[in-house]
Design a protein around this motif. Structure first.
Motif, PDB file in Angstrom:
ATOM      1  N   LEU A 137       0.844  -1.195   0.000  1.00 40.75           N
ATOM      2  CA  LEU A 137       0.000   0.000   0.000  1.00 40.75           C
ATOM      3  C   LEU A 137       0.881   1.247   0.000  1.00 40.75           C
ATOM      4  O   LEU A 137       0.659   2.170  -0.790  1.00 40.75           O
ATOM      5  N   PHE A 138       1.890   1.276   0.874  1.00 36.41           N
ATOM      6  CA  PHE A 138       2.789   2.427   0.922  1.00 36.41           C
ATOM      7  C   PHE A 138       3.586   2.578  -0.375  1.00 36.41           C
ATOM      8  O   PHE A 138       3.887   3.698  -0.791  1.00 36.41           O
ATOM      9  N   THR A 139       3.915   1.471  -1.030  1.00 38.86           N
ATOM     10  CA  THR A 139       4.611   1.541  -2.311  1.00 38.86           C
ATOM     11  C   THR A 139       3.748   2.257  -3.345  1.00 38.86           C
ATOM     12  O   THR A 139       4.227   3.127  -4.076  1.00 38.86           O
ATOM     13  N   GLY A 140       2.477   1.909  -3.395  1.00 39.41           N
ATOM     14  CA  GLY A 140       1.568   2.563  -4.342  1.00 39.41           C
ATOM     15  C   GLY A 140       1.406   4.040  -4.041  1.00 39.41           C
ATOM     16  O   GLY A 140       1.404   4.880  -4.953  1.00 39.41           O
ATOM     17  N   ILE A 141       1.282   4.373  -2.769  1.00 39.92           N
ATOM     18  CA  ILE A 141       1.143   5.774  -2.379  1.00 39.92           C
ATOM     19  C   ILE A 141       2.421   6.541  -2.731  1.00 39.92           C
ATOM     20  O   ILE A 141       2.362   7.651  -3.288  1.00 39.92           O
ATOM     21  N   SER A 142       3.560   5.956  -2.445  1.00 40.05           N
ATOM     22  CA  SER A 142       4.839   6.583  -2.762  1.00 40.05           C
ATOM     23  C   SER A 142       4.963   6.852  -4.263  1.00 40.05           C
ATOM     24  O   SER A 142       5.387   7.936  -4.677  1.00 40.05           O
ATOM     25  N   ARG A 143       4.583   5.881  -5.054  1.00 42.17           N
ATOM     26  CA  ARG A 143       4.666   6.033  -6.506  1.00 42.17           C
ATOM     27  C   ARG A 143       3.782   7.192  -6.985  1.00 42.17           C
ATOM     28  O   ARG A 143       4.189   8.005  -7.813  1.00 42.17           O
ATOM     29  N   GLU A 144       2.559   7.288  -6.452  1.00 40.76           N
ATOM     30  CA  GLU A 144       1.652   8.377  -6.838  1.00 40.76           C
ATOM     31  C   GLU A 144       2.181   9.731  -6.374  1.00 40.76           C
ATOM     32  O   GLU A 144       2.063  10.730  -7.090  1.00 40.76           O
ATOM     33  N   LEU A 145       2.749   9.778  -5.178  1.00 45.10           N
ATOM     34  CA  LEU A 145       3.308  11.035  -4.694  1.00 45.10           C
ATOM     35  C   LEU A 145       4.497  11.470  -5.538  1.00 45.10           C
ATOM     36  O   LEU A 145       4.656  12.658  -5.828  1.00 45.10           O
ATOM     37  N   ASP A 146       5.333  10.523  -5.938  1.00 43.60           N
ATOM     38  CA  ASP A 146       6.462  10.852  -6.807  1.00 43.60           C
ATOM     39  C   ASP A 146       5.974  11.445  -8.129  1.00 43.60           C
ATOM     40  O   ASP A 146       6.572  12.392  -8.649  1.00 43.60           O
ATOM     41  N   LYS A 147       4.890  10.908  -8.662  1.00 40.78           N
ATOM     42  CA  LYS A 147       4.340  11.435  -9.910  1.00 40.78           C
ATOM     43  C   LYS A 147       3.828  12.865  -9.703  1.00 40.78           C
ATOM     44  O   LYS A 147       4.093  13.753 -10.517  1.00 40.78           O
ATOM     45  N   GLN A 148       3.114  13.093  -8.604  1.00 41.28           N
ATOM     46  CA  GLN A 148       2.613  14.443  -8.326  1.00 41.28           C
ATOM     47  C   GLN A 148       3.772  15.410  -8.093  1.00 41.28           C
ATOM     48  O   GLN A 148       3.719  16.561  -8.540  1.00 41.28           O
ATOM     49  N   LEU A 149       4.819  14.951  -7.416  1.00 42.04           N
ATOM     50  CA  LEU A 149       5.991  15.793  -7.201  1.00 42.04           C
ATOM     51  C   LEU A 149       6.614  16.172  -8.539  1.00 42.04           C
ATOM     52  O   LEU A 149       6.997  17.334  -8.744  1.00 42.04           O
ATOM     53  N   TRP A 150       6.696  15.244  -9.448  1.00 46.77           N
ATOM     54  CA  TRP A 150       7.234  15.515 -10.783  1.00 46.77           C
ATOM     55  C   TRP A 150       6.401  16.598 -11.472  1.00 46.77           C
ATOM     56  O   TRP A 150       6.945  17.558 -12.027  1.00 46.77           O
ATOM     57  N   PHE A 151       5.083  16.453 -11.446  1.00 46.19           N
ATOM     58  CA  PHE A 151       4.202  17.429 -12.077  1.00 46.19           C
ATOM     59  C   PHE A 151       4.375  18.823 -11.469  1.00 46.19           C
ATOM     60  O   PHE A 151       4.409  19.823 -12.186  1.00 46.19           O
ATOM     61  N   VAL A 152       4.475  18.884 -10.158  1.00 47.39           N
ATOM     62  CA  VAL A 152       4.592  20.177  -9.479  1.00 47.39           C
ATOM     63  C   VAL A 152       5.990  20.759  -9.682  1.00 47.39           C
ATOM     64  O   VAL A 152       6.134  21.924 -10.050  1.00 47.39           O
ATOM     65  N   GLU A 153       7.018  19.945  -9.472  1.00 45.05           N
ATOM     66  CA  GLU A 153       8.388  20.443  -9.613  1.00 45.05           C
ATOM     67  C   GLU A 153       8.734  20.904 -11.013  1.00 45.05           C
ATOM     68  O   GLU A 153       9.609  21.757 -11.182  1.00 45.05           O
ATOM     69  N   ALA A 154       8.066  20.368 -11.997  1.00 45.07           N
ATOM     70  CA  ALA A 154       8.339  20.773 -13.381  1.00 45.07           C
ATOM     71  C   ALA A 154       8.195  22.288 -13.548  1.00 45.07           C
ATOM     72  O   ALA A 154       8.867  22.900 -14.383  1.00 45.07           O
ATOM     73  N   HIS A 155       7.348  22.888 -12.724  1.00 45.49           N
ATOM     74  CA  HIS A 155       7.139  24.341 -12.795  1.00 45.49           C
ATOM     75  C   HIS A 155       8.309  25.116 -12.187  1.00 45.49           C
ATOM     76  O   HIS A 155       8.405  26.333 -12.387  1.00 45.49           O
ATOM     77  N   LEU A 156       9.182  24.442 -11.476  1.00 42.34           N
ATOM     78  CA  LEU A 156      10.362  25.086 -10.898  1.00 42.34           C
ATOM     79  C   LEU A 156      11.620  24.833 -11.714  1.00 42.34           C
ATOM     80  O   LEU A 156      12.633  25.474 -11.504  1.00 42.34           O
ATOM     81  N   GLN A 157      11.538  23.890 -12.636  1.00 43.30           N
ATOM     82  CA  GLN A 157      12.736  23.437 -13.332  1.00 43.30           C
ATOM     83  C   GLN A 157      13.024  24.185 -14.629  1.00 43.30           C
ATOM     84  O   GLN A 157      13.991  23.900 -15.297  1.00 43.30           O
ATOM     85  N   ALA A 158      12.191  25.135 -14.968  1.00 42.18           N
ATOM     86  CA  ALA A 158      12.417  25.934 -16.170  1.00 42.18           C
ATOM     87  C   ALA A 158      11.992  27.377 -15.881  1.00 42.18           C
ATOM     88  O   ALA A 158      11.132  27.619 -15.042  1.00 42.18           O
ATOM     89  N   ALA A 159      12.600  28.300 -16.586  1.00 44.11           N
ATOM     90  CA  ALA A 159      12.218  29.701 -16.409  1.00 44.11           C
ATOM     91  C   ALA A 159      10.814  29.916 -16.939  1.00 44.11           C
ATOM     92  O   ALA A 159      10.409  29.315 -17.938  1.00 44.11           O
ATOM     93  N   GLU A 160      10.072  30.794 -16.270  1.00 48.29           N
ATOM     94  CA  GLU A 160       8.695  31.092 -16.720  1.00 48.29           C
ATOM     95  C   GLU A 160       8.723  32.057 -17.867  1.00 48.29           C
ATOM     96  O   GLU A 160       9.564  32.836 -18.062  1.00 48.29           O
TER      97      GLU A 160
END
Length: 160
Positions: A137-160
């Protein structure tokens, strides 16, 4: 604990329930932080971030439900009251005075990363306790959180 025919030893279930309830508090806090960002973001990327934060909150809500249901399946009480979450959450408080999209992105990324780290630690802990189902269960939650982190962090990884 409630009586159950689950064959995990009672001592194991008690420890796992405690681990699950701690992560439940952190995850509920994360969901509320995502909604805080969703409701209050401003700026040129408003609609994209507004929708992104809402989607993150939905994904987190699914994890909250899975954690709470696992607690009760093991005979425990899922303790997700506001008072309990306020006492137990290990997340940094979310600032209520920010409005800029980039500021919300940074704060929400910090919170998602913290809950993801906790979920990964809980994978190992529940596995050591002999509860592979909770580890999964924690593995699945971790995987989903990593995906959300990727989506959110993408906005910090390039100039606006």
């Amino acid at each position: 604990m409630h009586a159950t025919r689950n064959d995990l030893p009672a001592g194991t279930r008690e420890k796992v329930i405690s681990l699950l309830n701690q992560n439940l508090a952190d995850t509920i806090d994360l969901g509320l932080q995502a909604k805080q960002a969703h409701w209050n973001v401003k700026g040129p990327s408003f609609i994209a971030l507004h929708e992104l934060f809402d989607k993150a909150a939905e994904v987190v809500e699914d994890g909250i439900d899975e954690l709470a249901e696992r607690i009760t399946a093991l005979g425990g009480i899922a303790d997700g009251t506001l008072q309990t979450v306020a006492k137990r959450s290990r997340l940094a408080p979310y600032p209520t005075d920010i409005v800029k999209g980039r500021d919300h992105v940074a704060k929400l990324a910090d919170a998602i990363a913290a809950v993801g780290k906790s979920a990964r630690a809980a994978i190992d802990e529940s596995d050591k306790l002999g509860d592979k189902d909770t580890a999964d269960l924690f593995t699945g939650i971790s995987r989903e959180l990593d995906k959300q982190l990727w989506f959110v962090e993408a906005h910090l990884q390039a100039a606006e």
